[in-house]
Design a protein around this motif. Structure first.
Motif: not given
Length: 440
Positions: A49-72, A241-244
């Protein structure tokens, strides 16, 4: 995450809100390191692991959501539909990056869902495989597929003391190599103790109490306590593809040099996209982490207000099986001929160090060049320690459209511990230039 990080560097959180969805539990890790984790070269999964989720969330303020699948994806309403946290919801966007990666090939044969059959696409796969090895102590492993992953996993199983059989429908492992160089790889595998079953098609799996017990091929049955699938992957472009969104002829998402898709404000990067091969000038789908990181970086810079491009690929790749190293760049003979080139080739043998220096190993280099012009079109290497990374010099020459004659004057480094006076790359280029002169 390369795209997210680059965008954040250029636009602070009060100017750009960044949300990242990941269906698994890990981000920013080396998938290429999984075979070496299984083999024991890497001690713990976290080491990859190069970077842990906490680093993205806390240091870069990226709202990282795990166990989340984009379906459309809805490009008109500018929103994605997400399943995660036990619910389904919609998330709006102004700019969207699609980085869905690749879909590993899974055989549609009887018994394919049995316990003990493993793919190794992501870190979760590697962790599950390690758990299975520890829990069941298998003795016989069958690797299905003779590409990069297949070879690396065959080595991992050998290192763990298992009897290893490699099955491939092709007549040689590493089918991206020419047959003569692939034959060298086959010899190296056999020398390491791998049983090769080439030219055999997978027919199914026999099971016992829900666990795999044998692999059935077109030539018979192979007992197995464990099966590793290395059948390759295709671009995971179904969501786009489904999104055109336009899909290219390789099945990858079509993008321009800046990584923009056909939909306004939608970008794509990584194994899900189609690339331009700079030698053949044809679209290709090549799944490599090096490309993915560069493409993600370009997309993020552009979203952040900068300017960056990804011009294309030449198909440089490297792997090893125990002491044997394999590398290739550019086009194979068959690929070059399919692209319309008239080609010739030479194979040279040299040593990785001065012949008198301890540790000198054999190295074979194949040069594929255009007939008339002598332009380098591709190269392949099979050898031992110190062999494979020489492909980088050939890749640079290829990138700059050099001829084999021009390559003979390259100012490459020399010292007896590292190379003969004439580096193997220079020997190969000289022989290719001489062959062209003789033909003319």
């Amino acid at each position: 995450m390369s795209a997210a990080s680059q965008a954040r560097k250029r636009r602070p959180a009060d100017d750009l809100s960044i949300v990242a969805f990941e269906r698994g539990q890990h981000v920013s890790y080396s998938a290429c390191g999984i075979p070496y984790l299984v083999a024991g070269d890497v001690s713990e999964p976290d080491d990859l692991v190069a970077r842990r989720p906490e680093e993205f969330r806390e240091r870069q303020r990226i709202d990282l959501r795990l166990s989340s699948t984009v379906v459309a994806i809805d490009t008109d309403r500018r929103e994605v539909t997400v399943r995660g946290d036990g619910r389904e919801y919609r998330e709006p966007f102004d700019q969207l990056v699609i980085a869905t990666g690749g879909v590993p090939a899974r055989p549609d044969v009887p018994g394919a869902d049995a316990q003990g059959i493993h793919g190794v696409q992501n870190l979760e796969d590697g962790i599950r495989l390690l758990s299975y090895l520890d829990a069941h102590g298998p003795r016989r492993a069958v690797v299905v597929g003779g590409g990069y992953i297949g070879l690396e996993m065959a080595e991992a199983m050998l290192r763990r003391g298992l009897d290893v059989t490699l099955v491939d429908a092709a007549d040689q492992p590493m089918r991206t190599l020419d047959a003569d160089m692939g034959g060298l790889v086959a010899d190296a595998l056999r020398a390491e103790g791998v049983t090769l079953r080439l030219g055999e098609r997978l027919g199914g799996f026999d099971t016992r109490a829900g666990r795999v017990a044998a692999v059935r091929t077109s030539a018979g049955e192979i007992p197995a306590d464990l099966v590793i699938l290395g059948l390759g992957a295709r671009p995971a472009s179904g969501l786009a593809r489904d999104a055109g969104i336009a899909i290219g002829e390789t099945g990858g998402i079509r993008v321009d040099r800046r990584m923009r898709t056909s939909a306004e404000g939608v970008w794509a990067a990584g194994d899900c996209v189609e690339n331009l091969h700079l030698v053949s000038q044809r679209p290709v789908a090549i799944a490599l982490g090096t490309h993915a990181n560069k493409q993600g970086r370009a997309a993020g810079i552009n979203i952040g207000g900068g300017y960056a491009t990804f011009p294309g690929v030449v198909g440089t790749a490297v792997t090893k099986i125990c002491a044997n190293e394999v590398a290739r760049t550019g086009l194979s003979t068959a690929e070059a001929e399919a692209a319309g080139f008239a080609v010739y080739s030479v194979v040279t043998e040299s040593t990785t160090r001065a012949g008198y220096f301890p540790g000198a190993k054999k190295i074979k280099i194949k040069i594929i060049a255009e007939c008339t012009s002598g332009r380098l079109l591709g190269a392949q290497i099979v050898g031992q320690e110190g062999a494979a990374k020489r492909i980088d010099a050939l890749a640079v020459a290829l990138w700059h459209r050099m001829t084999v004659e021009e390559m003979t004057s390259l100012d490459l480094s020399y010292a007896p511990p590292f190379a003969p006076v004439w580096d193997p790359v220079l020997i190969a280029a000289r022989k290719a230039a001489e062959a062209l002169q003789s033909a003319s």
